[in-house]
Design a protein around this motif. Structure first.
Motif, PDB file in Angstrom:
ATOM      1  N   ASN A 169       0.831  -1.199   0.000  1.00 64.28           N
ATOM      2  CA  ASN A 169       0.000   0.000   0.000  1.00 64.28           C
ATOM      3  C   ASN A 169       0.873   1.259   0.000  1.00 64.28           C
ATOM      4  N   GLU A 170       0.478   2.262  -0.793  1.00 60.20           N
ATOM      5  CA  GLU A 170       1.290   3.476  -0.960  1.00 60.20           C
ATOM      6  C   GLU A 170       1.473   4.230   0.361  1.00 60.20           C
ATOM      7  N   TRP A 171       0.390   4.345   1.159  1.00 56.16           N
ATOM      8  CA  TRP A 171       0.513   5.049   2.438  1.00 56.16           C
ATOM      9  C   TRP A 171       1.484   4.314   3.344  1.00 56.16           C
ATOM     10  N   PHE A 172       1.382   3.000   3.401  1.00 52.13           N
ATOM     11  CA  PHE A 172       2.238   2.199   4.282  1.00 52.13           C
ATOM     12  C   PHE A 172       3.707   2.261   3.842  1.00 52.13           C
ATOM     13  N   LYS A 173       3.943   2.273   2.543  1.00 51.43           N
ATOM     14  CA  LYS A 173       5.317   2.153   2.010  1.00 51.43           C
ATOM     15  C   LYS A 173       6.169   3.398   2.232  1.00 51.43           C
ATOM     16  N   LYS A 174       5.551   4.516   2.543  1.00 57.27           N
ATOM     17  CA  LYS A 174       6.308   5.771   2.694  1.00 57.27           C
ATOM     18  C   LYS A 174       7.336   5.637   3.822  1.00 57.27           C
ATOM     19  N   GLY A 175       8.623   5.752   3.476  1.00 53.81           N
ATOM     20  CA  GLY A 175       9.707   5.666   4.458  1.00 53.81           C
ATOM     21  C   GLY A 175       9.897   4.278   5.050  1.00 53.81           C
ATOM     22  N   TYR A 176       9.319   3.254   4.441  1.00 54.85           N
ATOM     23  CA  TYR A 176       9.360   1.893   4.997  1.00 54.85           C
ATOM     24  C   TYR A 176      10.759   1.289   4.930  1.00 54.85           C
ATOM     25  N   LYS A 177      11.174   0.675   6.019  1.00 55.38           N
ATOM     26  CA  LYS A 177      12.467  -0.024   6.064  1.00 55.38           C
ATOM     27  C   LYS A 177      12.222  -1.468   6.485  1.00 55.38           C
ATOM     28  N   GLN A 178      12.686  -2.393   5.666  1.00 48.12           N
ATOM     29  CA  GLN A 178      12.553  -3.797   6.037  1.00 48.12           C
ATOM     30  C   GLN A 178      13.537  -4.124   7.149  1.00 48.12           C
ATOM     31  N   PRO A 179      13.113  -4.907   8.145  1.00 48.55           N
ATOM     32  CA  PRO A 179      14.019  -5.243   9.254  1.00 48.55           C
ATOM     33  C   PRO A 179      15.109  -6.212   8.803  1.00 48.55           C
ATOM     34  N   THR A 180      16.285  -6.065   9.380  1.00 45.35           N
ATOM     35  CA  THR A 180      17.374  -7.017   9.114  1.00 45.35           C
ATOM     36  C   THR A 180      17.711  -7.718  10.420  1.00 45.35           C
ATOM     37  N   PHE A 181      17.755  -9.033  10.363  1.00 39.66           N
ATOM     38  CA  PHE A 181      18.072  -9.817  11.564  1.00 39.66           C
ATOM     39  C   PHE A 181      18.448 -11.231  11.149  1.00 39.66           C
ATOM     40  N   GLU A 182      19.108 -11.915  12.067  1.00 38.85           N
ATOM     41  CA  GLU A 182      19.544 -13.282  11.810  1.00 38.85           C
ATOM     42  C   GLU A 182      18.435 -14.264  12.143  1.00 38.85           C
ATOM     43  N   GLN A 183      18.188 -15.204  11.234  1.00 36.13           N
ATOM     44  CA  GLN A 183      17.241 -16.283  11.517  1.00 36.13           C
ATOM     45  C   GLN A 183      17.938 -17.293  12.425  1.00 36.13           C
ATOM     46  N   ALA A 184      17.197 -17.817  13.392  1.00 33.78           N
ATOM     47  CA  ALA A 184      17.815 -18.765  14.332  1.00 33.78           C
ATOM     48  C   ALA A 184      16.996 -20.041  14.407  1.00 33.78           C
ATOM     49  N   ASP A 185      17.686 -21.185  14.427  1.00 31.34           N
ATOM     50  CA  ASP A 185      17.005 -22.461  14.653  1.00 31.34           C
ATOM     51  C   ASP A 185      16.776 -22.609  16.153  1.00 31.34           C
ATOM     52  N   VAL A 186      15.533 -22.827  16.535  1.00 31.18           N
ATOM     53  CA  VAL A 186      15.192 -22.892  17.950  1.00 31.18           C
ATOM     54  C   VAL A 186      14.571 -24.246  18.276  1.00 31.18           C
TER      55      VAL A 186
END
Length: 453
Positions: A274-291
Motif C-alpha cells: 500500500n502506498e501510504w504504508f510504504k512511505k519511508g518503509y524499512k525492512q528489518p534485518t536480523f539473523e534467523q535462528a534455529d530454535v
C-alpha cells in the motif's frame, strides 16, 4: 553492581536475592499468576526482566498448557520488534522466564502524553508493528491480544511487541483451519472473534493492528461504548468514523483493515504494498535462528530430577526501606530521562504511579493505611511493602494494589503503587481518591509535579 544499593539514613545494605546468574531487583509488574522483576546478569552486566511463576498456582489453576505455549512462542520468535526470551529456569517451587528488559515505556504512554501522534510518526510505529506481526505469523504464531499496552518502546524508540500469554500456536488450529478461543481486549477484538464461529488468527491480528493505527493517529478508540453489547454491535458492523485530520490515503487504508468481513479485509501482503504504508518503509534485518523447544517440558518435570534446578539464594531482609541507587532509579524511568518520574502526563491511565515524600517511611505507611481503609480496602503489611485488597468486586474482579517504599536520597522516599489485580480504570479512580487523603505527605507526584506539602 547490585541492582539495589545501600546507603542513606543509616539503613543497612538491602537484601539481595540471586537466582542462577541473576540478581533480582524491584518488582516492575504483577498479575494473578506471575510477578515480573527487574534483574541483572552479574556475569555480563546485562539488564533483564524476569517473569516469576509459582508452580503450585500454575498446576492448581491448570495453567501448564498456557505457560508452555507462552514460553514456546517466545522461544520461536527472534525479531528486532519482539521482546526476546533469553532463557527459562526452574526451582522446586518457581519458574523463571528471563526476558529482554525494555525501558522506554509503553506505546500507550506516548499516546497519553501527546494526545495523538502525527501521521508520519504513527506510520513509523505501525510499520514496525506489522513487521513483527507478519514475522510471528510466518512462524505459525498468532498474538490475539494486540493493543498499545502490549507494545513497548526501547530507549531508542524501537517498538517491541510483548505479552504472548494469549497467543496461539498453529497446532491449536482445528480441522476447519480456524481458531475457536474467544479472547483479547474487547475494544481491539475482531468481529469474527466476537461471533464465536471460528476465525483466522492472522486476519484477527490485522484487525487489532488497524484499531491500534486508528488510536495512534486519533488519540481515541474507533469503537467505544460503556455497554459491552452496544460495543460489540458497533464492532460487528464496523460502525466508526475517521477523524477529519486523517489523510485521504490513511482513511482508505484503515477502512480496508477494519472491514468486518474477514474475507474482504486487506491482507498483510497487500498492506505492505500500500502506498501510504510504504512511505519511508524499512525492512528489518536480523539473523534467523534455529530454535529447539523440546526442553520446555523439563521445567515442569516433577520426577525429582534436581540436576537442572536453580536455587533462590537470599540474605535476611533489611528492616528499613530498600535504598534505590541511580542504576535502579533509571530502571523505573522511560529511557534515561529521570524527569519522567515526576512529569505530568495528561489523560493517562497507567497500571502504576509514583510520588515522592520527605516524611519518614513509618509515617507514609501509617497514612496510606489510614486513607485506604475507609475506601474499602484491607491492608496487609510486610516491612515497607503493603498490599491493598479491595472488598468489592469490580469489572475484572477485586482491585488489588501493591505498594512499596524506596529510599532515593537521605530523607526522601519514593512510593510506588502498582495494580496487581483488577481493572486499570478502577485503579486510576482509586488512586485519585487515595491521593486526596495523602496530600499532606506528598512532596512531588507523578500526576502533579508542582504539588508540595
Amino acid at each position: 553492581m547490585s541492582s539495589r544499593g545501600g546507603g542513606g539514613s543509616g539503613s543497612t545494605a538491602a537484601s539481595r536475592i540471586r537466582v542462577g546468574r541473576y540478581e533480582l531487583g524491584r518488582t516492575i509488574g504483577e498479575g494473578n499468576f506471575a510477578k515480573v522483576k527487574f534483574a541483572r546478569n552479574f556475569e555480563t552486566g546485562v539488564n533483564v526482566a524476569i517473569k516469576i511463576l509459582d508452580k503450585e498456582k500454575v498446576l492448581k489453576n491448570k495453567m501448564i498448557g498456557q505457560i508452555k505455549r507462552e514460553i514456546s512462542t517466545m522461544k520461536l520468535i527472534r525479531h528486532p520488534n519482539v521482546i526476546r526470551l533469553y532463557e527459562v529456569m526452574a526451582s522446586k517451587a518457581k519458574i523463571y522466564i528471563v526476558m529482554e528488559f525494555v525501558n522506554g515505556g509503553e506505546l500507550f504512554d506516548k499516546i497519553g502524553s501527546k494526545g495523538k501522534l502525527k501521521e508520519d510518526e504513527a506510520r513509523k510505529y505501525f510499520q514496525q508493528l506489522i513487521n513483527a506481526v507478519d514475522y510471528c505469523h510466518s512462524r505459525g504464531v498468532f498474538h490475539r491480544d494486540l493493543k498499545p499496552e502490549n507494545l513497548l518502546l526501547d530507549s531508542t524508540g524501537v517498538l517491541k511487541v510483548s505479552d504472548f500469554g494469549l497467543s496461539a500456536l498453529a497446532q491449536q488450529v482445528r480441522e476447519d483451519g480456524l481458531l475457536h478461543t474467544t479472547c483479547g481486549t474487547p475494544n481491539y477484538v475482531a468481529p469474527e472473534v466476537i461471533l464465536n464461529k471460528g476465525y483466522d488468527g492472522a486476519k484477527a491480528d490485522l484487525w487489532s493492528c488497524g484499531v491500534i493505527l486508528f488510536v495512534l493517529m486519533a488519540g481515541y478508540l474507533p469503537f467505544e461504548e460503556p455497554n459491552l453489547v452496544d460495543l460489540y454491535k458497533k464492532i460487528t458492523k464496523a460502525d466508526f468514523n475517521n477523524p477529519p485530520w486523517f489523510s485521504t490515503s490513511a482513511k482508505k487504508l484503515i477502512n480496508r483493515i477494519l472491514d468486518p468481513n474477514p474475507e474482504k479485509r486487506i491482507t498483510i501482503a497487500e498492506l505492505i504494498e500500500n502506498e501510504w504504508f510504504k512511505k519511508g518503509y524499512k525492512q528489518p534485518t536480523f539473523e534467523q535462528a534455529d530454535v529447539n523447544i523440546d526442553d520446555i517440558d523439563a521445567i515442569f518435570d516433577e520426577s525429582g530430577n534436581l540436576e537442572n534446578l536453580v536455587v533462590e539464594r537470599r540474605q535476611e531482609q533489611t528492616a528499613t526501606p530498600v535504598a534505590m541507587n541511580a542504576f535502579e532509579l533509571i530502571s523505573t524511568s522511560q529511557g534515561l530521562n529521570l524527569s519522567s518520574l515526576f512529569e505530568k502526563q495528561m489523560g493517562l491511565v497507567k497500571r502504576r504511579t509514583r510520588f515522592t515524600s520527605k516524611c519518614p517511611a513509618n509515617e507514609i505507611i501509617a497514612k496510606i493505611e489510614q486513607t485506604a481503609s475507609p475506601l474499602g480496602f484491607d491492608v496487609t503489611k510486610n516491612n515497607y511493602k503493603l498490599k491493598l485488597q479491595g472488598e468489592k468486586k469490580g469489572r475484572k474482579g477485586q482491585l488489588s494494589v501493591s505498594t512499596e517504599i524506596f529510599e532515593v536520597a537521605p530523607s526522601v522516599h519514593m512510593v510506588e503503587l502498582r495494580k496487581a489485580g483488577g481493572d486499570t480504570l478502577e485503579f486510576h479512580k482509586f488512586y485519585k481518591e487515595l491521593s486526596t487523603g495523602l496530600k499532606d505527605i506528598v512532596w512531588r507526584s507523578e500526576d502533579d509535579p508542582k504539588e508540595k506539602a
